[in-house]
Design an enzyme around this catalytic site. Structure first.
Site, short mmCIF file in Angstrom:
data_model
loop_
_atom_site.label_atom_id
_atom_site.label_comp_id
_atom_site.label_asym_id
_atom_site.label_seq_id
_atom_site.Cartn_x
_atom_site.Cartn_y
_atom_site.Cartn_z
N HIS A 119 49.00 -15.02 58.90
CA HIS A 119 49.91 -15.56 59.62
C HIS A 119 50.32 -14.64 60.77
CE1 HIS A 119 50.05 -17.81 55.90
NE2 HIS A 119 50.26 -18.91 56.45
N ASN A 132 53.75 -12.01 75.20
CA ASN A 132 53.47 -11.55 76.43
C ASN A 132 54.13 -12.15 77.45
OD1 ASN A 132 51.90 -13.87 76.72
ND2 ASN A 132 49.81 -12.97 76.51
N SER A 139 56.38 -6.94 58.09
CA SER A 139 56.14 -8.82 58.19
C SER A 139 57.46 -9.22 59.02
CB SER A 139 56.43 -9.07 56.63
OG SER A 139 55.09 -8.74 56.05
N ALA A 179 60.27 -4.46 58.60
CA ALA A 179 60.07 -5.94 58.52
C ALA A 179 61.31 -6.81 59.12
CB ALA A 179 60.24 -6.64 56.97
#
Length: 154
Positions: free
Chosen positions: A60, A83, A112, A129
């Site tokens: 993912h 970006n 994550s 995370a």
């Protein structure tokens, strides 16, 4: 009723090193994937991205154009690279001249659900995370939070 235009996921125009492992479904196109890289399911890696040898990209995750990731990195589940900074108050609308580059060094681990804006991250960094990296990271260490800040040495 109008029929939708349906695009298929897949692997198109990708340069692979040896011993690359991919778990489908993925969407990889126009990128370079180094030797011994692992790419998990539901990952998108866009055009002109470079992934270094031995890097692992978990499920993912989204790696947009203008990203380069070094060797022996770990990209956790659901990591998002950005970006377009909406510098004109909204999306660039496909104007690549407005997009910015991201450079990730070697031996960088990104936890994550982290979000990585256009930055440079040096070698030997851990990103916690859920962190949001908004500025360059030029010293090794462990960084976490929103915005990510150094919390200790590695």
């Amino acid at each position: 009723m109008n029929a939708p235009k349906i695009f298929e996921t897949g692997v198109v125009d990708v340069e692979f090193g040896s011993n690359v492992r991919i778990v489908n479904p993925v969407n990889l196109y126009g990128c370079t994937i180094g030797a011994d890289v692992f790419v998990g399911p539901f990952v998108e890696i866009q055009r002109d991205v470079k992934i270094g040898r031995g890097t692992k990209v978990q499920s993912h995750s989204f790696i947009c154009e203008l990203v380069e990731i070094g060797e022996d990195c770990f990209i956790g589940h659901g990591v998002m690279f950005i970006n377009d900074l909406f510098s004109n108050g909204g999306p660039a609308g496909g104007d690549k001249a407005m997009w910015k580059e991201t450079r990730i060094g070697n031996k960088v681990s990104i936890g994550s659900n982290a979000t990585i804006l256009p930055v440079t991250i040096c070698d030997n960094v851990v990103i916690g995370a859920g962190s949001v990296v908004t500025k360059n990271i030029l010293m090794p260490g462990i960084y976490a939070g929103n915005p990510a800040t150094k919390i200790r040495e590695t």
